[in-house]
Motif scaffolding. Structure first.
Motif, PDB file in Angstrom:
ATOM      1  N   ASP A 287      36.761  51.105  39.628  1.00  0.00           N
ATOM      2  CA  ASP A 287      36.079  49.829  39.820  1.00  0.00           C
ATOM      3  C   ASP A 287      36.601  48.872  38.758  1.00  0.00           C
TER       4      ASP A 287
ATOM      5  N   HIS B 164      35.616  46.164  37.663  1.00  0.00           N
ATOM      6  CA  HIS B 164      34.586  45.532  36.827  1.00  0.00           C
ATOM      7  C   HIS B 164      34.302  46.346  35.563  1.00  0.00           C
ATOM      8  N   PHE B 165      34.675  47.633  35.581  1.00  0.00           N
ATOM      9  CA  PHE B 165      34.390  48.492  34.430  1.00  0.00           C
ATOM     10  C   PHE B 165      35.644  48.801  33.610  1.00  0.00           C
TER      11      PHE B 165
ATOM     12  N   HIS C 257      38.043  47.501  30.741  1.00  0.00           N
ATOM     13  CA  HIS C 257      37.980  46.527  29.655  1.00  0.00           C
ATOM     14  C   HIS C 257      39.146  46.639  28.682  1.00  0.00           C
TER      15      HIS C 257
ATOM     16  N   GLU D 276      40.035  41.102  44.302  1.00  0.00           N
ATOM     17  CA  GLU D 276      38.862  41.634  43.612  1.00  0.00           C
ATOM     18  C   GLU D 276      39.233  42.051  42.186  1.00  0.00           C
ATOM     19  N   TRP D 277      40.356  42.716  42.035  1.00  0.00           N
ATOM     20  CA  TRP D 277      40.797  43.140  40.709  1.00  0.00           C
ATOM     21  C   TRP D 277      41.060  41.930  39.801  1.00  0.00           C
TER      22      TRP D 277
ATOM     23  N   THR E 265      39.851  38.838  40.034  1.00  0.00           N
ATOM     24  CA  THR E 265      38.588  38.169  39.711  1.00  0.00           C
ATOM     25  C   THR E 265      37.799  38.949  38.664  1.00  0.00           C
ATOM     26  N   ALA E 266      37.747  40.276  38.817  1.00  0.00           N
ATOM     27  CA  ALA E 266      37.006  41.119  37.877  1.00  0.00           C
ATOM     28  C   ALA E 266      37.616  41.059  36.482  1.00  0.00           C
TER      29      ALA E 266
ATOM     30  N   ASP F  48      36.842  37.641  34.976  1.00  0.00           N
ATOM     31  CA  ASP F  48      35.420  37.598  34.611  1.00  0.00           C
ATOM     32  C   ASP F  48      35.141  38.388  33.336  1.00  0.00           C
ATOM     33  N   ASN F  49      35.931  39.436  33.092  1.00  0.00           N
ATOM     34  CA  ASN F  49      35.771  40.253  31.898  1.00  0.00           C
ATOM     35  C   ASN F  49      36.533  39.687  30.693  1.00  0.00           C
TER      36      ASN F  49
END
Length: 256
Positions: free
Chosen positions: A103, A105-106, A108, A173-174, A176-177, A180-181
């Motif tokens: 995912d 979003h996780f 970092h 999606e990748w 954007t994530a 966003d991070n």
């Protein structure tokens, strides 16, 4: 150890199907062809279902096969059936495809390579291998990119798929994530608004998108990046092979 002498054997037919994407998806396994790739799987915890080899190759490498992995002795004719090479080395392994998906979003940290519709298996293999050499954390295969488990891509990767994380995903999606991070995502394109690659400060964590060999990056994807970059050419060539361009960009952007 089982000795198989007939190319009509059910196991041989099953292994031969792994040369196709449909066959790999059905079994969720893929075929490694040649000792170097088999050895990489052994050394980096690849999940081996079986090792198949001619008598000569078994004599050379049987002691290196982990205990408990089924071993099958095959003939030279069967080796030719399992390989797309004119003169196969004669040793193969059936390996489980990684089932874990990531995912974005996780995520970092680390540098990640995004492949946007890269269709040539040689280019894909070169880029995964270069990402490994440059210290990247992973490679994401976007829509339209070649199957990473095709025989030609596997040969070009030279086992680097065991050293970096590989996954498939929606690159929008990748991107954007990551943004966003707070992680920069760089596109690569010939565009008046793009920046000189060599003017960007090297970093330890970012995303790098390489676009299709003929069409470049998807327009929506290009609009979603933190910044798009170009490689300044001082000679008369109009462009670079995407694998070469990716290598230059990866080493220029990745802080060491």
């Amino acid at each position: 150890m089982e000795n198989i002498t007939s190319a009509q054997n059910a196991r041989v037919k099953s292994w031969a199907k792994l040369q196709t994407k449909k066959g790999r998806q059905a079994s969720q396994t893929y075929l490694l062809d040649g000792w170097h790739l088999v050895q990489e799987a052994i050394n980096h915890d690849g999940k081996l279902h079986a090792v198949m080899a001619t008598a000569e190759q078994l004599e050379a490498h049987m002691a290196d096969v982990p205990h408990g992995v089924p071993i099958f002795q095959i003939t030279d004719d069967i080796a030719k059936k399992l390989s797309d090479l004119v003169t196969p080395q004669g040793i193969f392994a059936e390996v489980t495809m990684p089932s874990a998906t990531r995912d974005p979003h996780f995520i970092h940290d680390g540098a990640w390579l995004f492949l946007d519709g890269i269709q040539d298996p040689g280019n894909v293999g070169t880029m995964v291998r270069t990402a490994d050499a440059a210290g990247f954390a992973g490679v994401v295969f976007g829509e339209g990119s070649v199957d990473m488990y095709s025989p030609k891509a596997l040969r070009a990767m030279q086992g680097s798929q065991f050293h970096v994380q590989t996954t498939t995903g929606d690159l929008k999606e990748w991107t954007t994530a990551f943004v966003d991070n707070g992680i920069n995502v760089y596109g690569t394109q010939l565009d008046p608004e793009a920046a000189d690659l060599f003017m960007v400060e090297p970093q330890t964590q970012f995303g790098l998108i390489m676009g299709n060999e003929g069409q470049g990056m998807d327009a929506e994807l290009a609009a979603a990046t933190s910044q798009n970059l170009y490689i300044p050419l001082t000679g008369q060539a109009e462009s670079l092979n995407v694998g070469v361009a990716a290598g230059i960009a990866m080493f220029a952007l990745k802080a060491r």
